[in-house]
Design an enzyme around this catalytic site. Structure first.
Site, short mmCIF file in Angstrom:
data_model
loop_
_atom_site.label_atom_id
_atom_site.label_comp_id
_atom_site.label_asym_id
_atom_site.label_seq_id
_atom_site.Cartn_x
_atom_site.Cartn_y
_atom_site.Cartn_z
N ARG A 148 -35.30 80.16 79.32
CA ARG A 148 -36.23 79.71 78.84
C ARG A 148 -36.65 79.30 77.43
NH1 ARG A 148 -41.09 82.95 81.78
NH2 ARG A 148 -42.50 81.02 81.46
N GLU A 156 -48.49 56.33 66.53
CA GLU A 156 -47.15 55.81 65.97
C GLU A 156 -46.42 55.13 67.16
OE1 GLU A 156 -46.81 54.96 63.21
OE2 GLU A 156 -48.62 56.15 62.44
N ARG A 214 -42.03 92.65 73.31
CA ARG A 214 -42.81 92.97 74.76
C ARG A 214 -41.65 93.39 75.66
NH1 ARG A 214 -43.91 87.98 78.60
NH2 ARG A 214 -44.80 88.92 80.06
N GLY A 249 -59.83 58.63 62.54
CA GLY A 249 -59.97 59.91 62.20
C GLY A 249 -60.84 59.38 61.09
N GLN A 300 -58.15 50.50 64.08
CA GLN A 300 -57.36 49.46 64.86
C GLN A 300 -57.76 49.65 66.37
OE1 GLN A 300 -53.34 48.71 63.89
NE2 GLN A 300 -52.55 49.02 66.18
N GLN A 323 -35.57 84.61 80.86
CA GLN A 323 -36.18 84.59 79.40
C GLN A 323 -35.40 83.64 78.26
OE1 GLN A 323 -39.62 85.09 79.52
NE2 GLN A 323 -40.22 85.53 77.31
#
Lengths: 693, 693
Positions: free
Chosen positions: B354, B445, B324, B194, B154, B351
């Protein structure tokens, strides 16, 4: 029917639908009210521009500097190409007697780091700054001749920003006057060092110095890791590449582990602290304050570099948005050749809102970076005289600005990429790999979240000093000025009555200073009077640094224009751009301005109106403003951002080089497509589908 | 000294510094107050989970489904690997009699599109929905057997969202009952499809239907483009791959151009409109409203898919942030084995700030997606009865939600990647390629910026109707409800007096409804009474859609919990999470809430406090909340996000497979390093640097 499978795809010789990019960009350039060349010369200086022309002319004729295949290269190919480039760069720099500026311009234009980048960028500078004269002869001189090739190994698999937590040890062995470098755990592996993966035979290793049973924390050692004879890892060394990354794949970031690995006493870089041979006595470094100057320099340079990053993204997105047409704006239909045509997307307010503030921020970072550099020089001179009074403010601002502006830059690159619509997703846009390669800037030279704590600590301390009457405003310390101003009248109100009042630079600066001061005061109150812990305040602490640095950006931009030797036309446009930068920033942080009590709801509405109005005012200047950054097509390497605007032909020319297009049929056909399709066998001699009902 | 150049690097057998990831994650899991398995079962249903187990067991034993080398593959290799996967997928789906759900789960787990993806995803669905029975026999049936392989073309090089602007033509030739497909310009090249680059032998081509001299705009044609005999492009066709992209490089997105290319009459997909053979008379389609249902379905599915994207990013970042460790939180030092250890980064408020709102948004998208699906079913049933009353609201909400939630997802993935610090930049984090591959969701879309205009148009129309008394609140139309509520008292104020008052769901919903209604009213006033043009209001129009959709997200999350059959413990945690989602969203949009007059400065301060408080409350549930999404390690393919938390060993195991580490010396050594190093010749037999002063 037969075909030659080795014929590459070529596009039919067709033109894009008119009006084409070159016509549209010429129109844009005719609209500008100022001469972009004047601005270019003002920003870079003619000497630098002459050097740019000179080296650009050299490297665009060099095969190892060619970018044609850059977006097609696999990681392995990128590394191999980079090595060839490294070798040729070394030859050319001798041949053309390039000075440091020339080399910096070449690296800027080539725009891809290599296995040798950290040899130049970290190994040599560390050897320059941290060694004794003896060590300079031993390590620096052969490094400059590339007889030894080095990297810088600090970060470990389990340890980043907290340098004091590094695990690698360097234990002094008095019997042999050696140090034993050792990696005690898996997490102690040195990790991320550029050049370590495949290129380096030496590394500056940051290791915990242990002597006479005392752990003195991380210190630098110059350690040989690979054989100079055949490049194999030396016994006791495990070394390699850390694998593919989100970007930066032309660099061999590596790891290294040491198994009780001995190095001679001279390996300990001893400019500052020393270990006495034999006794192992540790001699402390002198006052470390001078080294803060270097950190300011590095961070000011990053801020200055941000202008290129943002300007580059803006150049591509703004030129392409002038060329790309979409929908007919029914309220204002465009005509060409007597036909209604689709509207260039830059005519839509939303696209302007997405792009013009980014353009403005490129200029803000330019003026702020320059101001930081000026303050750096000033401070260096003052420190020579024994005056350390400027250092703390400068260090705090440069830390916070590094954090804020690099985050602005990565966001700007990605916003510009998305503003290019579908084609922004093609690597040919020049924005995808750029985003990926630029990203480490938010982590290195101080993680952007950690850095803002340093800035906030200074701001809080200054606030307490001002409160206690222990700090008075000075010419170079604007923090004290805005804090003092705020404390004189914490109930002050913004005087804006109509949208146009926001054009007043004084009004803008006062608002930014007030909001920064208010945020600092709030945090100080919570910490000092309400018993809140530092950890529970980290979100607000981050905001405090941002508020301060936004003040600095706005201030530098506005102040620089007061004395700039520029024509009235150029100055007018830049002034409007500075206001757009300020007001757009204010709008993004509006809740903080409102909560400080300085801006009210009516003013906020006026502010939003004024931002939209300024987009309209600056729209005709947009292409000229990106042109002024004078970023060569070679540097941009973008089908969408070309100076000539011929984007669709550039796109198809790049597509013709795609490796998959060099054969007519994909190699997987025989194994994966043919068996399925031929199972039906419903086609004729020419391969045409022949099924009938 | 000699060495074997073909010995791959292996790490010494060392452990990470303690406490290791498995210990830390076990601690996290012990802290949770609810059973994540209960939540998993509630979200997916046991039937689906059983299918997941079943297919996971099959594909983890299949070489062409192995992900071990995924992050090392070049574009060419990715394409080749994908073809093998496509072939095996087809075989396995027959062998195991996979139904559509099974296949969807397999594709979800494998998590990489292929050259055949659009054959399944667009070619076959279009043939199902747009063809006559005759055409189904001719095209759909062989497509299901893979005798023809197709794609959907398209978008053109110069045309995206504005479908009406497409240039490719399909002219009816009455003499032969054929259509002539033609690309008149370079910009008319079909672009981005694609599967078109190398795989497809057929394409659904959207071309302007021209018959009897009349241009009827874009219509779909099924066009053969490559030979079924040998896969070579047919005469008159130029076809190929559009080159490397930012992500999605396992797919051969392609282009095609047509040079007066003839197709038979049956190629025109004629379920809706028709062209009479011979006369070329055009027969219009019936009412198109039914097809809106499909768009709602597709977009609701994208919203539902967003939960996976966000949950996946959150799973990796939250598990790794529990493992960590960085710095010692001096106010609250952690101990292990009687030693002070560094603090897991998830214990830092920043943290949490976030990551936890991102986790909350994954759940918000889950409940909103489910609600959209419920409304879709309801609407389909109503439309069957001839009642189209729900459609407009549902279509508007699903458009705006597609835009908002996919943007939330891409931002969340990148935020999570950055929250993983330096290692987030390694592809082994599992977040880099994921970000790149997920990005097209913001474009396809419906472009996320264009879509919000559709939503805003509906909201403005509804507002005018409510104003005119022509729309009354109903059970399923919450837009009318909040608008009516607002108009009854446009001066209403938020009743919150203390931070805890913000826990009241009614209070939250009223605030979101009020703010959405206020934004709509403002834009309507500017457009209807102040003479502002649509273009000049695009920024505000985008905000109006966002405000509405944030109301929808918050509402769906809160309402779903009222009736959920869940234990008290799980419900309590989810309720808190819903409030965090709402309050964090409110905080991000705070200036709009303040400007609406509903929230005042004191309440804003309370709001911010409450957000920080909720982070603290939810902190112990974080790992269990990501565990509940039950995303298998195979799916995550992340060294940092593994269920067992053994991140550093996983990292080194992946590094050992890096191609550069399969030899001890890089291949560029002889040409690019040796000549430089050997020029000095200052080394001994063992390659040790021997320079003396």
């Amino acid at each position: 029917m037969s075909f030659d499978n080795n014929v590459p795809t070529t596009f039919p010789k067709l033109e894009p639908r008119g009006p084409g990019g070159p016509f549209l960009l010429a129109q844009e350039r005719a609209k500008a009210t100022f001469d972009p060349k004047e601005l270019t010369s003002f920003m870079y200086g003619d000497e630098w521009l002459a050097k740019l022309d000179k080296v650009l002319n050299v490297i665009t004729n060099e095969p190892t500097f060619d970018k044609t295949d850059r977006y097609f290269e696999s990681r392995e190919k990128k590394i191999a190409t980079s090595y060839q480039h490294d070798r040729r760069f070394f030859e050319l720099s001798k041949e053309h007697k390039w000075d440091e500026t020339d080399k910096n311009i070449v690296n800027f234009l080539y725009d891809q780091s290599t296995p040798f980048s950290l040899h130049y960028g970290m190994f040599i500078p560390t050897l320059r700054s941290q060694t004794t004269d003896e060590q300079k002869k031993l390590f620096l001189e052969p490094a400059l001749r590339h007889e030894i090739i080095g990297c810088y190994a600090q970060t470990e698999l389990g340890h980043g920003s907290n340098v004091q937590g590094l695990e690698t040890t360097a234990t002094f062995i008095p019997e042999t006057n050696e140090f034993e470098i050792h990696s005690p755990t898996l997490t102690s592996a040195k990790w991320w060092s550029g050049g370590l993966g495949t290129a380096a035979n030496h590394a500056i290793v940051m290791a915990r110095l242990i002597t006479n049973g005392k752990d003195l924390g991380p210190h630098p050692f110059c350690v040989q890791i690979r054989s100079l004879k055949d490049h194999s890892p030396l016994p006791g060394i495990t070394v390699g590449d850390i694998g593919p990354k989100f970007g930066f794949n032309s660099v061999d970031n590596g790891f290294v582990m040491f198994d009780h690995y001995r190095v001679p006493h001279v390996a300990f870089l001893s400019k500052y602290s020393k270990v006495t041979p034999g006794s192992g006595e540790y001699v402390k470094p002198p006052n470390a304050k001078l080294s803060y100057g270097t950190m300011v320099f590095v961070r000011a340079n990053i801020v200055l570099g941000v202008r290129y990053a943002i300007a580059r993204a803006a150049t591509i997105a703004i030129r392409y948005s002038s060329v790309r047409q979409q929908f007919v704006d029914s309220a204002n239909p465009k005509k060409w050749n007597n036909q209604v045509i689709e509207t260039p997307v830059l005519d839509y307010t939303m696209q302007q809102y997405r792009l013009l503030p980014i353009l403005a921020s490129a200029y803000a970072c330019f003026f702020t970076g320059s101001e930081m550099m000026r303050l750096y020089e000033l401070n260096q001179a003052e420190m020579q005289k024994g005056n350390f009074g400027l250092l703390a403010d400068l260090h705090a601002s440069s830390s916070g600005l590094k954090s804020l502006t690099t985050t602005m830059a990565v966001d700007a690159i990605e916003d510009c990429r998305r503003a290019c619509g579908g084609h922004g997703y093609s690597l040919f846009s020049g924005l995808g790999q750029f985003y990926q390669d630029y990203l480490p800037n938010v982590t290195w030279e101080g993680d952007n979240y950690i850095l803002t704590q340093q800035t906030a600590r200074y701001l809080l301390k200054t606030y307490r000093n001002v409160m206690a009457g222990k700090a008075v405003p000075s010419e170079h310390n604007h923090t004290i000025s805005y804090l003092t101003h705020f404390l004189q009248n914490p109930q002050a109100k913004c005087p804006v009555k109509e949208a146009n009042d926001f054009m007043n630079p004084e009004t803008i600066l006062t608002a930014f200073g007030f909001r920064a001061a208010y945020s600092i005061a709030q945090v100080a109150d919570q910490l000092d009077n309400k018993g809140r812990s530092w950890n529970s305040m980290l979100v607000e602490i981050h905001r405090v640094s941002r508020a301060h640095c936004q003040f600095m950006l706005v201030r530098s931009f506005i102040v620089a224009l007061q004395d700039a030797t520029l024509s009235k036309e150029a100055k007018n446009v830049l002034r409007t751009l500075a206001v757009l930068f300020a007001l757009n920033t204010m709008e993004k942080e509006l809740s903080e301005f409102i909560l400080s009590g300085y801006i009210n709801a009516e003013q906020s509405t006026l502010l939003k109106q004024q931002v939209i109005h300024l987009l309209d005012v600056l729209r005709p200047q947009a292409v000229a403003l990106v042109d002024a950054f004078a970023l060569p097509d070679y540097y941009l390497h973008s089908a969408l951002g070309r100076y000539d605007g011929d984007v669709y032909k550039a796109m198809t020319a790049m597509v013709e080089r795609e490796p998959l297009n060099q054969t007519k049929v994909v190699s997987s056909y025989d194994a994966c497509i043919k068996p399925l399709v031929h199972a039906g066998r419903r086609f004729n001699e020419n391969g045409i589908y022949t099924a009938k009902l």
